[in-house]
Design an enzyme around this catalytic site. Sequence first.
Site, PDB file in Angstrom:
ATOM      1  N   TYR A 142      33.316   0.962 -14.980  1.00  0.00           N
ATOM      2  CA  TYR A 142      34.107   2.152 -14.216  1.00  0.00           C
ATOM      3  C   TYR A 142      35.391   2.092 -14.881  1.00  0.00           C
ATOM      4  O   TYR A 142      36.156   3.327 -14.556  1.00  0.00           O
ATOM      5  CB  TYR A 142      34.234   2.029 -12.679  1.00  0.00           C
ATOM      6  CG  TYR A 142      32.941   1.968 -11.988  1.00  0.00           C
ATOM      7  CD1 TYR A 142      31.668   2.515 -12.653  1.00  0.00           C
ATOM      8  CD2 TYR A 142      32.811   2.048 -10.768  1.00  0.00           C
ATOM      9  CE1 TYR A 142      30.374   2.777 -12.061  1.00  0.00           C
ATOM     10  CE2 TYR A 142      31.735   2.343 -10.248  1.00  0.00           C
ATOM     11  CZ  TYR A 142      30.430   2.394 -10.583  1.00  0.00           C
ATOM     12  OH  TYR A 142      29.310   2.570 -10.042  1.00  0.00           O
ATOM     13  N   LYS A 191      22.330  -8.595 -14.770  1.00  0.00           N
ATOM     14  CA  LYS A 191      21.360  -8.239 -15.793  1.00  0.00           C
ATOM     15  C   LYS A 191      21.344  -8.933 -17.000  1.00  0.00           C
ATOM     16  O   LYS A 191      21.633  -8.503 -18.173  1.00  0.00           O
ATOM     17  CB  LYS A 191      21.374  -6.730 -16.032  1.00  0.00           C
ATOM     18  CG  LYS A 191      20.361  -6.104 -16.784  1.00  0.00           C
ATOM     19  CD  LYS A 191      19.153  -5.853 -15.871  1.00  0.00           C
ATOM     20  CE  LYS A 191      17.889  -5.278 -16.812  1.00  0.00           C
ATOM     21  NZ  LYS A 191      16.728  -5.366 -15.722  1.00  0.00           N
ATOM     22  N   ASP A 223      17.433  -5.715 -10.779  1.00  0.00           N
ATOM     23  CA  ASP A 223      16.387  -5.092 -10.453  1.00  0.00           C
ATOM     24  C   ASP A 223      15.586  -5.603  -9.401  1.00  0.00           C
ATOM     25  O   ASP A 223      15.078  -4.905  -8.382  1.00  0.00           O
ATOM     26  CB  ASP A 223      15.405  -4.659 -11.683  1.00  0.00           C
ATOM     27  CG  ASP A 223      15.330  -5.565 -12.710  1.00  0.00           C
ATOM     28  OD1 ASP A 223      16.218  -6.760 -12.573  1.00  0.00           O
ATOM     29  OD2 ASP A 223      14.771  -5.473 -13.647  1.00  0.00           O
ATOM     30  N   ASP A 247      28.386  -1.312  -6.385  1.00  0.00           N
ATOM     31  CA  ASP A 247      28.341   0.169  -5.779  1.00  0.00           C
ATOM     32  C   ASP A 247      27.072   0.591  -5.505  1.00  0.00           C
ATOM     33  O   ASP A 247      26.826   1.191  -4.060  1.00  0.00           O
ATOM     34  CB  ASP A 247      29.043   0.932  -6.835  1.00  0.00           C
ATOM     35  CG  ASP A 247      29.470   2.264  -6.443  1.00  0.00           C
ATOM     36  OD1 ASP A 247      29.190   2.702  -5.119  1.00  0.00           O
ATOM     37  OD2 ASP A 247      29.601   3.261  -7.334  1.00  0.00           O
ATOM     38  N   ASP A 251      25.496   0.099  -1.039  1.00  0.00           N
ATOM     39  CA  ASP A 251      25.153   1.325  -0.351  1.00  0.00           C
ATOM     40  C   ASP A 251      23.683   1.045   0.255  1.00  0.00           C
ATOM     41  O   ASP A 251      23.161   1.509   1.222  1.00  0.00           O
ATOM     42  CB  ASP A 251      25.069   2.703  -1.225  1.00  0.00           C
ATOM     43  CG  ASP A 251      26.343   3.311  -1.109  1.00  0.00           C
ATOM     44  OD1 ASP A 251      27.016   2.954  -0.573  1.00  0.00           O
ATOM     45  OD2 ASP A 251      26.253   4.316  -1.293  1.00  0.00           O
TER      46      ASP A 251
END
Length: 357
Positions: A142, A191, A223, A247, A251
């Site tokens: 980001y 990852k 994942d 992020d 959620d």
Amino acid sequence: MVYNIALVKGDGIGPEIVSSAVKVLEKVGAKYGHEFKCTDYLAGGCAIDATGMPLPEETVEGCRNSDSVLLGAVGGPKWDTLPGNIRPEKALLGLRSALGLFTNLRPAKIYPALSGACTLRPDIVAKGFDLVMVRELTGGIYFGERGRRVGKYGDEAYDTEAYSVMEVERIARVAFETARKRRKNVVSIDKANVLETSRLWRETVHRVAEEYPDVECSDMLVDNAAMQLVRDPSRFDVVVTSNMFGDILSDEASQITGSIGLLASASLGSGKCGLYEPIHGSAPDIAGQNKANPIATILSAAMMLRYSLDLTAEADCIENAVNAAIEAGFRTADIMAGSEGTPLTCTEMTEKIIERL
Ligand code: NAD
């Protein structure tokens, strides 16, 4: 004690829910002999309307000079068509960076009395869950270099991710310290089978883990983590991950609890001053109607007492009062989930919680 709290009520339901949390703070202050001196500052759409900028300098200074910041939410359709650099959301990124807040803590747990609102299978809900997501907030993709260019197939865009050892070490320490106050288990999500930043992340977390032999630490690929969160969330205590993975996963973790109107968050840096806010947005569809659930903001105020002001008994008192109100069957519209009766307004729910403090 006297504590200076900066209130950034923001837009939409922000003013209603922050006012509810202030009433709770006043009652807790009276009970334990503290004064919470609250000062209002503008940020988001209301600041754009008043000053032309989403984050006036006065707000940044006021927040910096306070013991802590309590924020409602910013944004709404009125400001959706403004150019990117003066959008309400800019205020959040600006405040986080001005206050040096590199950690986002988001607890997600199931309230047994609200298990009907949970979107998971009853046998999974029956096991219960209570986890904290620790998300790195000021690094990663980001904040990396980005742009547009002409590539092999014509016009293309790119974003880049970089993490330094220092950034990973400090967020890992927050995760291990948080785990020490809980069930002493950290799952680090990355990852590492594909990304070099993840391989550095993993090595660094392992090195920091050696400083915390009392805390169990394991790795999980992102994942798999997305699957495990809906398959068996009870297996998680503290989860630590990068900005973008956090992020998305935070959620997901909040969604499985049933209502975003219940979930609090804290953004912390190396100092004591933190930024506390509900995870939901400004809910323009119900703004000004006294329908919002104030619980996420009231629990954010409890986190502020716990993490920034070291007022543990006072924080417990608020959390217990929220539990008691929910256990007694009081519901705002968003957590009715087929229950009988008329939902409480934001003001009525606040009163039910205050009665139980
Ligand atoms: P939202 O979280 O505001 O609302 C999603 C849905 O949840 C709506 O139906 C809303 O009514 C409901 N809801 C949210 N909070 C509630 C509460 N406390 N009680 C009862 N119901 C509640 O998300 P959105 O609609 O995608 O975004 C609306 C605006 O908020 C946008 O401008 C967005 O940019 C902004 N936003 C701000 C923040 C923030 O300030 N941190 C976070 C997310 C979204």
